[in-house]
Design an enzyme around this catalytic site. Structure first.
Site, short mmCIF file in Angstrom:
data_model
loop_
_atom_site.label_atom_id
_atom_site.label_comp_id
_atom_site.label_asym_id
_atom_site.label_seq_id
_atom_site.Cartn_x
_atom_site.Cartn_y
_atom_site.Cartn_z
N LYS A 248 0.84 -1.20 0.00
CA LYS A 248 0.00 0.00 0.00
C LYS A 248 0.87 1.25 0.00
O LYS A 248 0.61 2.22 -0.71
CB LYS A 248 -0.95 -0.04 1.21
CG LYS A 248 -2.03 -1.10 1.04
CD LYS A 248 -2.77 -1.46 2.31
CE LYS A 248 -3.71 -2.64 2.04
NZ LYS A 248 -4.40 -3.15 3.22
N GLN B 236 -4.47 -1.77 9.56
CA GLN B 236 -4.37 -3.09 8.93
C GLN B 236 -5.03 -4.15 9.82
O GLN B 236 -4.67 -4.29 10.99
CB GLN B 236 -2.89 -3.43 8.66
CG GLN B 236 -2.69 -4.70 7.87
CD GLN B 236 -3.28 -4.64 6.46
OE1 GLN B 236 -3.14 -3.64 5.75
NE2 GLN B 236 -3.94 -5.70 6.03
N ASP C 217 -10.83 2.72 4.32
CA ASP C 217 -11.09 1.29 4.22
C ASP C 217 -12.60 1.00 4.29
O ASP C 217 -13.03 -0.13 4.04
CB ASP C 217 -10.39 0.55 5.38
CG ASP C 217 -9.39 -0.48 4.88
OD1 ASP C 217 -9.36 -0.74 3.66
OD2 ASP C 217 -8.66 -1.03 5.72
#
Ligand code: NAP
Length: 292
Positions: A54, A98, A121
């Protein structure tokens, strides 16, 4: 019939090129460069690899990235404090925590600390709640399911009115994918580990999204001719011909299903590259929302 292969690498690269061009335009117009903060808690090798990919994508697209790492035994307050600090930092437009977090941490409480307009996200309970409500729009859609729908649309698959079957009901993939399909007027069946007669249910699908994490479980005789298949699964299968001793395969038996389906995504090279591309798209959108 041999299915049309949906090439996720090509589609993802197109999305990335578009985001890169948009970022350049934004900066040329004197706006701040978009920034993405990543939060990695613990030392899971797969999570560290995802975070690195990422950050690499950010560098390629001209997005700033701010990497934060906390030890595996980090306390709940420590993680929440970091996310709160990033939520207040004007240089940070998007925050990516994450997942999965180490099991002693309360994931939902951490995600709630992400400022809604930085939730790139799309896992903040309010964004997910809006996705589940008719006529409401989340600010961001979770990246992997967003990528799945994007691939279907790019391939020209008709979603409106289609019978869609989603295998898996996880918060990350299955459930948001089902909600997105409903939002696009598909009639959706969500299957999970207690579903009876899975092949019979799958056989009714015009669109199949498989996200169960079971090696090549969907067989050629499970699917209807012409079905559009999006295979999210990433599983390693022993393969002595490979240096590592294994290769990556999906939840769908590609060789069998491609002979029956109308469209199919390969593994690797299907949904995988889309996840990061959609994260970049969401980060750019976050910057636009915050600096109109
Ligand atoms: P997960 O959280 O483990 O969820 C798996 C889901 O599949 C659960 O809902 C489970 O049912 C269901 N399931 C498991 N075994 C089943 C069976 N035999 N029959 C029917 N349903 C079954 O997995 P996930 O995070 O959604 O990930 C799914 C797969 O996608 C994994 O292979 C993962 O590596 C991959 N993935 C790929 C990407 C990408 O970027 N390409 C991103 C995320 C995930 P229950 O709810 O009843 O337990």
């Amino acid at each position: 019939m041999t299915a049309q292969i949906i090439d996720g690498k090509v589609v993802a690269q197109k999305v990335r090129d578009e985001v890169k061009a948009e970022v350049e335009k934004l900066v040329a117009a004197g706006k701040p460069r978009p920034g993405l903060a990543t939060v990695l808690v613990g030392d899971r090798v797969d999570s560290a690899t995802y975070v690195r990919s990422k950050q690499k994508a950010c560098a390629e697209l001209g997005i700033e990235s701010f990497g934060h790492m906390l030890p595996a035994d980090a306390k709940q307050e420590e993680v929440e404090e970091l996310v709160t600090k990033l939520s207040a930092d004007p240089k940070v437009n998007g925050i990516l925590v994450q997942l999965p977090l180490p099991s002693h941490l309360n994931e939902e409480a951490v995600l709630q600390k992400i400022r809604l307009d930085k939730d790139v996200d799309g896992f903040h309970p309010i964004n997910i709640g809006r996705l589940a409500q008719k006529g409401r729009e989340p600010l961001f859609v979770p990246c992997t399911p967003f990528g799945c729908i994007y691939l279907l649309e790019q391939a020209g698959v008709q979603i409106d009115g289609a019978n869609a079957v989603v295998l898996g009901r996880s918060n990350i993939v299955g459930m948001p994918a089902a909600l997105l399909l409903i939002g696009k007027n598909a009639t959706v069946t969500v299957c999970h580990s207690r579903t009876k007669d899975l092949p019979g249910v799958v056989r009714r699908a015009d669109i199949l999204i498989a996200a169960i994490g079971k090696t090549e479980m969907v067989r050629g005789d499970w699917v209807k001719p012409g079905v559009a298949v999006i295979d999210v699964g990433i599983n390693s299968k022993p393969d002595p011909t490979k240096e590592k001793g294994y290769r990556l395969v999906g939840d769908v038996n590609f060789d069998e299903v491609k002979e029956v389906a109308g469209w199919i995504t390969p593994v690797p090279g299907g949904v995988g590259p889309m996840t990061i591309a959609m994260l970049m798209k969401n980060t750019f959108r976050a910057a636009q929302i915050q600096n109109p």
